[in-house]
Write a protein that holds these residues in place. Structure first.
Motif, PDB file in Angstrom:
ATOM      1  N   PRO A 140       4.674  -5.475  -3.894  1.00 40.25           N
ATOM      2  CA  PRO A 140       5.898  -5.081  -3.203  1.00 40.25           C
ATOM      3  C   PRO A 140       7.146  -5.412  -4.026  1.00 40.25           C
ATOM      4  O   PRO A 140       7.040  -6.003  -5.097  1.00 40.25           O
ATOM      5  CB  PRO A 140       5.850  -5.948  -1.959  1.00 40.25           C
ATOM      6  CG  PRO A 140       5.302  -7.238  -2.460  1.00 40.25           C
ATOM      7  CD  PRO A 140       4.384  -6.905  -3.604  1.00 40.25           C
ATOM      8  N   THR A 216      -0.157  -5.616  -1.205  1.00 47.10           N
ATOM      9  CA  THR A 216       0.898  -6.187  -0.359  1.00 47.10           C
ATOM     10  C   THR A 216       1.895  -5.083  -0.052  1.00 47.10           C
ATOM     11  O   THR A 216       2.391  -4.411  -0.956  1.00 47.10           O
ATOM     12  CB  THR A 216       1.646  -7.336  -1.058  1.00 47.10           C
ATOM     13  OG1 THR A 216       0.693  -8.274  -1.546  1.00 47.10           O
ATOM     14  CG2 THR A 216       2.586  -8.048  -0.100  1.00 47.10           C
ATOM     15  N   ARG A 224      -3.955   3.528   4.199  1.00 46.64           N
ATOM     16  CA  ARG A 224      -4.210   4.614   3.238  1.00 46.64           C
ATOM     17  C   ARG A 224      -4.987   4.080   2.032  1.00 46.64           C
ATOM     18  O   ARG A 224      -5.923   4.712   1.544  1.00 46.64           O
ATOM     19  CB  ARG A 224      -2.893   5.245   2.784  1.00 46.64           C
ATOM     20  CG  ARG A 224      -2.348   6.272   3.772  1.00 46.64           C
ATOM     21  CD  ARG A 224      -1.388   7.235   3.100  1.00 46.64           C
ATOM     22  NE  ARG A 224      -0.150   6.579   2.723  1.00 46.64           N
ATOM     23  CZ  ARG A 224       0.838   6.317   3.557  1.00 46.64           C
ATOM     24  NH1 ARG A 224       0.736   6.665   4.820  1.00 46.64           N
ATOM     25  NH2 ARG A 224       1.926   5.713   3.148  1.00 46.64           N
ATOM     26  N   MET A 311      15.581  -1.517  -0.357  1.00 44.19           N
ATOM     27  CA  MET A 311      15.031  -0.161  -0.215  1.00 44.19           C
ATOM     28  C   MET A 311      15.938   0.620   0.737  1.00 44.19           C
ATOM     29  O   MET A 311      15.987   0.301   1.937  1.00 44.19           O
ATOM     30  CB  MET A 311      13.620  -0.291   0.371  1.00 44.19           C
ATOM     31  CG  MET A 311      12.802   0.943   0.259  1.00 44.19           C
ATOM     32  SD  MET A 311      11.105   0.640   0.780  1.00 44.19           S
ATOM     33  CE  MET A 311      11.295   0.460   2.527  1.00 44.19           C
TER      34      MET A 311
HETATM   35  P1  NDP Z   1       4.603   0.353   0.951  1.00 40.58           P
HETATM   36  O1  NDP Z   1       3.530  -0.283   1.752  1.00 40.58           O
HETATM   37  O2  NDP Z   1       4.778   1.809   1.050  1.00 40.58           O
HETATM   38  O3  NDP Z   1       4.395   0.016  -0.606  1.00 40.58           O
HETATM   39  C1  NDP Z   1       3.777  -1.146  -1.102  1.00 40.58           C
HETATM   40  C2  NDP Z   1       3.140  -0.840  -2.447  1.00 40.58           C
HETATM   41  O4  NDP Z   1       2.133   0.166  -2.290  1.00 40.58           O
HETATM   42  C3  NDP Z   1       4.111  -0.267  -3.477  1.00 40.58           C
HETATM   43  O5  NDP Z   1       3.759  -0.714  -4.759  1.00 40.58           O
HETATM   44  C4  NDP Z   1       3.886   1.209  -3.340  1.00 40.58           C
HETATM   45  O6  NDP Z   1       4.292   1.928  -4.466  1.00 40.58           O
HETATM   46  C5  NDP Z   1       2.393   1.267  -3.175  1.00 40.58           C
HETATM   47  N1  NDP Z   1       1.899   2.497  -2.568  1.00 40.58           N
HETATM   48  C6  NDP Z   1       2.553   3.381  -1.771  1.00 40.58           C
HETATM   49  N2  NDP Z   1       1.727   4.378  -1.389  1.00 40.58           N
HETATM   50  C7  NDP Z   1       0.521   4.126  -1.942  1.00 40.58           C
HETATM   51  C8  NDP Z   1      -0.750   4.774  -1.910  1.00 40.58           C
HETATM   52  N3  NDP Z   1      -0.946   5.869  -1.217  1.00 40.58           N
HETATM   53  N4  NDP Z   1      -1.760   4.209  -2.598  1.00 40.58           N
HETATM   54  C9  NDP Z   1      -1.602   3.082  -3.291  1.00 40.58           C
HETATM   55  N5  NDP Z   1      -0.420   2.414  -3.366  1.00 40.58           N
HETATM   56  C10 NDP Z   1       0.623   2.923  -2.699  1.00 40.58           C
HETATM   57  O7  NDP Z   1       5.903  -0.419   1.299  1.00 40.58           O
HETATM   58  P2  NDP Z   1       7.412  -0.044   1.029  1.00 40.58           P
HETATM   59  O8  NDP Z   1       7.804  -0.697  -0.234  1.00 40.58           O
HETATM   60  O9  NDP Z   1       7.679   1.430   1.164  1.00 40.58           O
HETATM   61  O10 NDP Z   1       8.068  -0.782   2.280  1.00 40.58           O
HETATM   62  C11 NDP Z   1       7.854  -0.254   3.592  1.00 40.58           C
HETATM   63  C12 NDP Z   1       7.747  -1.366   4.601  1.00 40.58           C
HETATM   64  O11 NDP Z   1       6.624  -2.182   4.320  1.00 40.58           O
HETATM   65  C13 NDP Z   1       8.899  -2.337   4.594  1.00 40.58           C
HETATM   66  O12 NDP Z   1       9.926  -1.847   5.291  1.00 40.58           O
HETATM   67  C14 NDP Z   1       8.285  -3.562   5.199  1.00 40.58           C
HETATM   68  O13 NDP Z   1       8.311  -3.440   6.589  1.00 40.58           O
HETATM   69  C15 NDP Z   1       6.879  -3.524   4.692  1.00 40.58           C
HETATM   70  N6  NDP Z   1       6.690  -4.377   3.520  1.00 40.58           N
HETATM   71  C16 NDP Z   1       6.052  -5.549   3.664  1.00 40.58           C
HETATM   72  C17 NDP Z   1       5.921  -6.384   2.585  1.00 40.58           C
HETATM   73  C18 NDP Z   1       5.226  -7.675   2.701  1.00 40.58           C
HETATM   74  O14 NDP Z   1       5.635  -8.613   2.055  1.00 40.58           O
HETATM   75  N7  NDP Z   1       4.152  -7.753   3.424  1.00 40.58           N
HETATM   76  C19 NDP Z   1       6.457  -6.061   1.288  1.00 40.58           C
HETATM   77  C20 NDP Z   1       7.069  -4.775   1.218  1.00 40.58           C
HETATM   78  C21 NDP Z   1       7.177  -3.982   2.306  1.00 40.58           C
HETATM   79  P3  NDP Z   1       5.755   2.573  -4.467  1.00 40.58           P
HETATM   80  O15 NDP Z   1       6.725   1.466  -4.297  1.00 40.58           O
HETATM   81  O16 NDP Z   1       5.834   3.191  -5.800  1.00 40.58           O
HETATM   82  O17 NDP Z   1       5.791   3.561  -3.328  1.00 40.58           O
END
Ligand code: NDP
Length: 494
Positions: A140, A216, A224, A311
């Motif tokens: 993340p 994460t 997914r 973001m």
């Molecule tokens: P995502 O879950 O979309 O992304 C997390 C990671 O997964 C990123 O590296 C992303 O790449 C990657 N990813 C996205 N789609 C795929 C896929 N289909 N297959 C494999 N990897 C994938 O989180 P976001 O960053 O969009 O944040 C959205 C929400 O998630 C936040 O608002 C928050 O609520 C939560 N979140 C929670 C976190 C935690 O610490 N548990 C950390 C971050 C977010 P890319 O960035 O290139 O899309």
């Protein structure tokens, strides 16, 4: 982050200023495949290095990271917008975890004799935890060093090679981490970073040569990723955020609780998976707690103590939650006007119904809902009525009672009289239940997460007349066995 539709690169931008920090390739399926291929070979080399040499290399990497902490913190600041001091703090935490993983890998995972029982007295048994091979880490942006390193450091210490796909918001940090690792391990690409958008992560998750994915991010994306992994029966560890509760009991140090609550909720602009989102305060201390919280919060401002929302899309979620909370509850601090993109000032709302999205869904912003409860039991029941179960906090002067409540809290981690402290203790596992995911990083469990148990039993001598696993076994042998087992296990105890 800006992307043009046909571009094969994407930019990471400073969320506070919009300035471009760096440009990185959107790595294709073929490029990811190549990286995994290189990692397979590197994994064999790394595993063959043995415990002692791997420990030396990882401790050296730790030293490199520590010496580079200032410049890396600056890069984290540029890509996420968080204050440089906060960035340095997450690097310090990552360093302490790397140190622990390097020093404890052999003890936790190395071969050991395990006891046999009376029936298998003639056997010697050994257990060891072998590397998986290639581990894919999908990280993340909110803690772009600390969070992925919680998987990367432990996976490397367990003897695996790592291919890391950082968030598209923090690719530069991901690339830099792998560069720094190469200073300690130049021979083979044991730790590589691939950059790109979600698609690049999907290529990594779908590669059958990747033996585990450490993910994460959001619960929706975790599903997914898990579906892609299911194709190859690739196991995953999923850390998916939460809606953590903060409970203030009647005997709590109210000033300390208010201080910790504020930091736990607002630091990093609330973009913390184990950040405080829901606060339950026992009636007896409700007024003094709220007074202390209001006073302390008055001095906190976005752009000063914490940075912007990293973001841009998250601003809509935060706004929706604030609007819902303000409509149904009583605003104590801030309100809808607190959202001034890319910043959000602290928002505190009380008496928000438990079915509001502000109470049910992860906000990931500097906002909290506060609710008065009859007693700690009611607070606990409300805290537990969430689909998430990552972490939580309890403030109470009674250590025994607080520990009892912590055990009953439906979460993977609970801090007592402090916030998020479990994350700073490398020996403690980190992870959640329910929509917060499963599996663990950190600690001995975090090392075992990236290894496979190997069980070996060796017959030291044959027991005459007791060859149980042979077609020559007769009734007399079975009778002797039943007598022995009845002697050992057949007595009822109350
Ligand atoms: P995502 O879950 O979309 O992304 C997390 C990671 O997964 C990123 O590296 C992303 O790449 C990657 N990813 C996205 N789609 C795929 C896929 N289909 N297959 C494999 N990897 C994938 O989180 P976001 O960053 O969009 O944040 C959205 C929400 O998630 C936040 O608002 C928050 O609520 C939560 N979140 C929670 C976190 C935690 O610490 N548990 C950390 C971050 C977010 P890319 O960035 O290139 O899309």
């Amino acid at each position: 982050m800006t992307v043009t539709s046909e571009s094969t690169t994407f930019d990471s931008t400073n969320p506070a200023t919009g300035e471009v920090v760096g440009s990185y390739p959107k790595q294709t399926a073929e490029e990811v495949r190549e990286a995994v291929g290189r990692a397979e070979e590197a994994a064999r080399w790394w595993a063959d290095l043995g415990w002692a040499e791997r420990r030396l290399r990882l401790l050296d990497f730790k030293a490199v990271l520590t010496r580079e902490a200032r410049s890396l913190a600056r890069l984290v600041h540029e890509e996420t917008g968080k204050p440089v001091g906060d960035a340095a703090l997450e690097i310090v935490l990552a360093v302490t975890h790397l140190d622990w993983a390097a020093r404890n890998a052999r003890k936790v995972l190395g071969p050991r004799r395990v006891r046999t029982d009376l029936v298998t007295l003639n056997m010697a048994a050994t257990l060891e935890y072998l590397p998986l091979g290639v581990v894919g880490v999908i990280g993340p942006w909110n803690y772009p060093v600390f969070t992925p390193m919680g998987s990367i450091g432990y996976a490397l210490a367990a003897g695996n090679a790592v291919v890391f796909k950082p968030s598209e918001y923090t690719p530069g940090v991901g690339v830099r981490l792998a560069e720094l690792f190469r200073e300690s391990v130049p021979e083979q690409p044991v730790f590589q970073t691939v950059t790109g958008l979600g698609e690049t992560g999907a290529h990594l998750a779908g590669d059958p040569r990747v033996k585990k994915i450490a993910f994460t991010g959001s619960t929706a994306t975790a599903k997914r990723v898990m579906a892609a992994c299911a194709e190859n029966l690739t196991p995953i560890v999923a850390e998916c955020g939460g809606k953590d509760a903060f409970i203030v009991d009647a005997d709590a140090d109210v000033a300390a609780a208010a201080d910790a609550c504020l930091w736990g909720a607002m630091s990093n602009a609330g973009q913390t998976c184990v950040g405080v989102e829901r606060v339950y305060v026992v009636d007896a201390v409700y007024e003094p707690f709220m007074k202390a919280l209001r006073e302390k919060a008055a001095g906190i401002k976005a752009g000063e103590q914490y940075g912007p929302i990293t973001m841009p899309g998250q601003l809509d979620v935060i706004k929706r939650h604030i609007d819902a909370a303000a409509k149904s509850g009583k605003v104590v601090l801030g309100g809808p006007e607190s959202v001034r993109a890319p910043y959000v000032d602290p928002v505190i709302v009380e008496d928000v119904p438990e079915d509001s999205p502000a109470v049910r869904e992860e906000t990931f912003g500097p906002t909290i809902t506060v609710r008065r409860t009859r007693d700690a039991q009611e607070a606990l029941e409300l805290a537990n009525a969430s689909s998430y179960g990552l972490a939580g906090t309890i403030f109470s002067r009674n250590a025994r009672r607080a520990t009892e409540l912590a055990r009953l809290m439906r979460s993977g981690m609970t801090a007592i009289n402090s916030v998020i402290s479990f994350a700073a203790i490398p020996a403690l596992p980190f992870g959640g239940v329910g929509d917060s995911g499963f599996g663990r990083i950190h600690g001995a469990d975090g090392l075992r997460e990236f290894a496979r148990p190997k069980a070996i039993s060796r017959q030291r001598f044959a027991v005459p007349g007791m060859n149980l696993t042979s077609f020559t076994r007769g009734e007399a042998e079975m009778e002797r066995l039943l007598k022995l087992v009845t002697f050992i296990h057949g007595r009822r105890k109350r």
